[in-house]
Every structure is written in C-alpha cells, then in structure tokens.
Design an enzyme around this catalytic site. Sequence first.
Site, PDB file in Angstrom:
ATOM      1  N   SER A   1       0.830  -1.199   0.000  1.00 14.04           N
ATOM      2  CA  SER A   1       0.000   0.000   0.000  1.00 14.04           C
ATOM      3  C   SER A   1       0.872   1.259   0.000  1.00 14.04           C
ATOM      4  CB  SER A   1      -0.967  -0.033   1.194  1.00 14.04           C
ATOM      5  OG  SER A   1      -1.976   0.918   1.054  1.00 14.04           O
TER       6      SER A   1
ATOM      7  N   ASP B   1      -9.621  -4.099  -5.699  1.00 19.78           N
ATOM      8  CA  ASP B   1      -8.781  -3.077  -5.081  1.00 19.78           C
ATOM      9  C   ASP B   1      -8.647  -1.910  -6.052  1.00 19.78           C
ATOM     10  OD1 ASP B   1      -6.880  -1.604  -3.705  1.00 19.78           O
ATOM     11  OD2 ASP B   1      -5.247  -3.036  -3.994  1.00 19.78           O
TER      12      ASP B   1
ATOM     13  N   HIS C   1      -7.734  -5.267  -0.991  1.00 22.69           N
ATOM     14  CA  HIS C   1      -6.627  -4.467  -0.481  1.00 22.69           C
ATOM     15  C   HIS C   1      -6.319  -4.862   0.962  1.00 22.69           C
ATOM     16  CE1 HIS C   1      -3.925  -1.027  -0.664  1.00 22.69           C
ATOM     17  NE2 HIS C   1      -4.242  -0.785   0.586  1.00 22.69           N
TER      18      HIS C   1
END
Length: 337
Positions: A123, A277, A307
């Site tokens: 991320s 995602d 995610h």
Amino acid sequence: MRSVLDTLGKPVFKDPKLTIKDVAIKGVPVRIYRPKAPQSLRRGIIHIHGGAGVIGSVDSYEDVSRCFANETDSVVFAVEYSLSPEHSYPLQFQQCLDVTVHLLEHAEDYEVDPARVIVCGDSFGGLLAAVTCQALGQRRDLPKLRAQVLLYAVLQIVKFNLPSYLQNGTTPPLFKRQVLRFGLQILKREISGVDLLLEGGHVPENMKMKHKKWLSVDNIPKEFRKREAKVVAPAPPFQDIYELFELVVSPKLSPLVAGDEVIRQLPETFILTSQYDVLRDDGILYKERLEENSVPVSWCHLVDGFHGALLFANNAFLHFPCSKTGMDHVVNFIRGL
C-alpha cells in the site's frame, strides 16, 4: 484507531525462532527480526508497512514481519517511519531511504549479505519502497539492491479514473475518495472541489498528453476492463488546483510516471495485485513499464483478493484463501533470490 490496529496486528506469544530487537538507524526506529539458527550471511528485507501514511506501525505488521523472517530465513528490518498529519511527506521517504542506505553500507554488521538486500512494502509502504528503489537505482557508490517487492502499492496519484478505480471505488477497505483524502493529508493540503481532483482537474492537458502512454487504459489487459464504468469526462481546469500538480506528478509520489532512464535501473521486481482493489491497475501499469524497460518482473494477481489481504495470512481470527495464496507467492519469490 492506531492503537486498535497495533493491538490486533501484534501476536500475543513470543517467537522462539527469532531474536527481535528495537534499534534506531539514522534516528529512525527500526525493529530487527533475526532467525536464531546459525548462519553466516542472510538476505536482508527492509519491510515498510502500509496504512496510507496516517495509520499502521511495526506493531500492527508484527505478524507479517515475523512471517517474512521465519519463512524466508532472512533478517527483517521493519521501519517505523513518521506518520501524518504530525509529519508531512516526503519525510517518510527520506527516512526509508536513510535506513536502506545505512543497511547497504553496513550490511555485514547485521549479518546480512549486501548483495541480497530486498525492499518490500505494501500500500503506502509500497509507494515508499518504489521511490526508495528508484532513488537508489541512480547511485553508483552503493551495492545494488537485489529486488523490490510491491504489494498492492500506491504507484500514482495522477489518474483516478482507471478501470480499477471505477470498478472498486466503493469496495472496502480502501475507497476511491480515501486515496485522495489520505494523499492530501500526508501533504498537509486542504483543497476544495475534491470531485475535480478525482476527475483529473489537477493535471494540465499538456501533462495529461505527456503521461498518456504510461497511464493509458490500453495498457491494461482486456479482462480487467470488462466491468469498466462509463468514462469520466475531463474536468475543467482550475489554476489553484494546478498548484498540486508538481507535487503529485513527482516520482516521489507517482513513481509510475518516472522516466525510462530511472525505470531501467530498477532491480528484479515482484508485484502483487488484487482484483477488488482500487490500486489494482497501478500495479498492472507499473508491471508494463518495468517489462518495457527489460526489468525482470514476477506478477501475482489475486482473483479473489482485496486491499490489505496479506495482513490476514497468519491471523488467528480471520482467514481468507487469497491471503495465504498471496503470502505463499511472496515467500517463494524471496526464497529464490
């Protein structure tokens, strides 16, 4: 919120196979996970946690760091970079860069092979990993990084109407508007007219044309476009929003649009993307750029993934098949280095 995540992410029991120690490297808190089994020099993994730059810590990612150390027999360096809004970007990048440079310079002091240093992040941590690797690719005074591992990484904040943003804009845990909100937060900027930003109003038309070849939907395989929503019309330009442009299009925030001369210097790369995602297409487009510049790439796409899926790979309470699948692919890639 931060304390809750830290509590959920940190295992209750000590790990008998690891020596875990908190240190400071260049003034940055780092937690080192070292396998106890005797060995001369191991590979080193610089692990940069996610959390959008505003949450997350080495505690909340303790389980993941332990897994990397145990399953790949590596020394893991988990970086506790400063969070926003208390600290604005690019301090976080500089901290990760400082730790990585120090490790490359003094790898053997940590029982690490300087030729087998890997930078890994997910991320926002994936963004930090990517920009760190880009910065070090230009250095000739340091050992070269062995690899980068980018897990559902943020790789650009220029275009918010890629198919994955349109398809998964309201899919938890990361929403389309959250990406922009967190981006503004780490920059300590407040902008009215968020919808204009989401529709590309912060990017001048001439710059859209410059980056079109790298951000084009045509570079995304058709199977990822089959659920594409209607194309969002370009937003009218607003000069005050343009002030953001130089920040967001910088490779320090959008490594996807770095020049070819930067991309071709990057090490072997592992990219993991998840179907559900908003950041999926960032990874796919970065894969295309790397391959076009002859950088070896291994790609794992989780067709049932979301995610943050790898956070649950060894979770005692929640289990998802995609989490174990993704972690197994990451571990196998690192073992092969």
